[in-house]
Design a protein around this motif. Structure first.
Motif, PDB file in Angstrom:
ATOM      1  N   LYS A  14      15.494  57.341  44.376  1.00 52.55           N
ATOM      2  CA  LYS A  14      16.008  56.454  43.321  1.00 52.55           C
ATOM      3  C   LYS A  14      17.271  57.037  42.711  1.00 52.55           C
ATOM      4  CE  LYS A  14      11.935  53.995  41.767  1.00 52.55           C
ATOM      5  NZ  LYS A  14      11.003  53.731  40.669  1.00 52.55           N
ATOM      6  N   GLN A  40      25.409  48.929  51.006  1.00 51.25           N
ATOM      7  CA  GLN A  40      25.127  48.871  49.566  1.00 51.25           C
ATOM      8  C   GLN A  40      24.318  50.070  49.078  1.00 51.25           C
ATOM      9  OE1 GLN A  40      26.275  46.590  47.135  1.00 51.25           O
ATOM     10  NE2 GLN A  40      27.689  46.253  48.813  1.00 51.25           N
ATOM     11  N   VAL A  41      24.633  51.264  49.624  1.00 47.95           N
ATOM     12  CA  VAL A  41      23.956  52.490  49.221  1.00 47.95           C
ATOM     13  C   VAL A  41      24.966  53.620  49.071  1.00 47.95           C
ATOM     14  CG1 VAL A  41      21.693  51.955  50.236  1.00 47.95           C
ATOM     15  CG2 VAL A  41      23.423  53.104  51.622  1.00 47.95           C
ATOM     16  N   TRP A  58      20.760  56.775  48.106  1.00 45.78           N
ATOM     17  CA  TRP A  58      20.250  56.157  46.886  1.00 45.78           C
ATOM     18  C   TRP A  58      20.995  54.856  46.641  1.00 45.78           C
ATOM     19  CZ3 TRP A  58      23.555  60.198  47.131  1.00 45.78           C
ATOM     20  CH2 TRP A  58      24.683  60.208  46.310  1.00 45.78           C
ATOM     21  N   PRO A  59      20.323  53.913  45.937  1.00 43.52           N
ATOM     22  CA  PRO A  59      20.904  52.578  45.766  1.00 43.52           C
ATOM     23  C   PRO A  59      22.223  52.596  45.003  1.00 43.52           C
ATOM     24  CG  PRO A  59      18.594  52.602  45.114  1.00 43.52           C
ATOM     25  CD  PRO A  59      19.010  54.025  45.326  1.00 43.52           C
ATOM     26  N   SER A  64      19.900  46.754  47.778  1.00 42.92           N
ATOM     27  CA  SER A  64      20.157  47.568  48.967  1.00 42.92           C
ATOM     28  C   SER A  64      18.950  47.521  49.899  1.00 42.92           C
ATOM     29  CB  SER A  64      20.461  49.012  48.560  1.00 42.92           C
ATOM     30  OG  SER A  64      19.271  49.698  48.213  1.00 42.92           O
ATOM     31  N   ASP A  67      15.628  49.438  48.597  1.00 40.79           N
ATOM     32  CA  ASP A  67      14.966  49.105  47.328  1.00 40.79           C
ATOM     33  C   ASP A  67      13.459  48.938  47.465  1.00 40.79           C
ATOM     34  OD1 ASP A  67      17.460  49.185  46.129  1.00 40.79           O
ATOM     35  OD2 ASP A  67      17.698  47.009  46.081  1.00 40.79           O
TER      36      ASP A  67
END
Length: 141
Positions: A14, A40-41, A58-59, A64, A67
């Motif tokens: 996270k 998207q990470v 991590w996002p 992403s 998730d």
């Protein structure tokens, strides 16, 4: 048999601070760190002279691909093994020919963390998620 070489473990978290602290305590050194807009990470490589390389993922700010995994697994998990291949299609065909069920998890995309080389993800039944890098990234990118 599959024409692949191990490259790294993919570790989804996270937030990266504790993962970075843990790896630094094990004498891992920092590698490249980027936001990958196609995935998207956020991504960061960590290297050790005697242990496997680790990619900390991590996002970003938006949705992403990691998730739902993070929600199901308490916020951190090793979720993929990554290999390089000079011919990803031949590697996939060899895995299939060995009687293992392999399914793509999307289309190949250029990876900013690996100098634009294409990466693709696959699920191998009863094995897990495998990332394949087409070619060999420069070390410590």
């Amino acid at each position: 048999e599959f024409g692949m070489q191990f490259h790294h473990l993919g570790w989804a978290v996270k937030r990266p601070d504790e993962a970075f602290h843990y790896l630094k305590s094990l004498c891992y050194t920092e590698g490249a760190m980027h936001f990958d807009p196609l995935q998207q990470v956020n991504l960061a490589m960590r290297y050790h002279p005697e242990m496997p390389a680790a990619e900390v993922i991590w996002p970003g700010d938006g949705p992403s691909p990691i998730d739902s995994m993070l929600k199901r697994n308490g916020g951190a998990m090793i979720y993929h093994l990554c290999y390089t291949s000079g011919d990803v299609e031949a590697s996939i065909n060899a895995i299939d020919a060995a009687g293992l069920e392999i399914m793509p998890l999307g289309n190949a995309k250029p990876a900013i963390l690996f100098g634009g080389l294409e990466v693709s993800f696959y699920s191998i039944t009863n094995v897990g998620i495998v990332e394949l890098i087409q070619g060999e990234p420069a070390p410590f990118m």
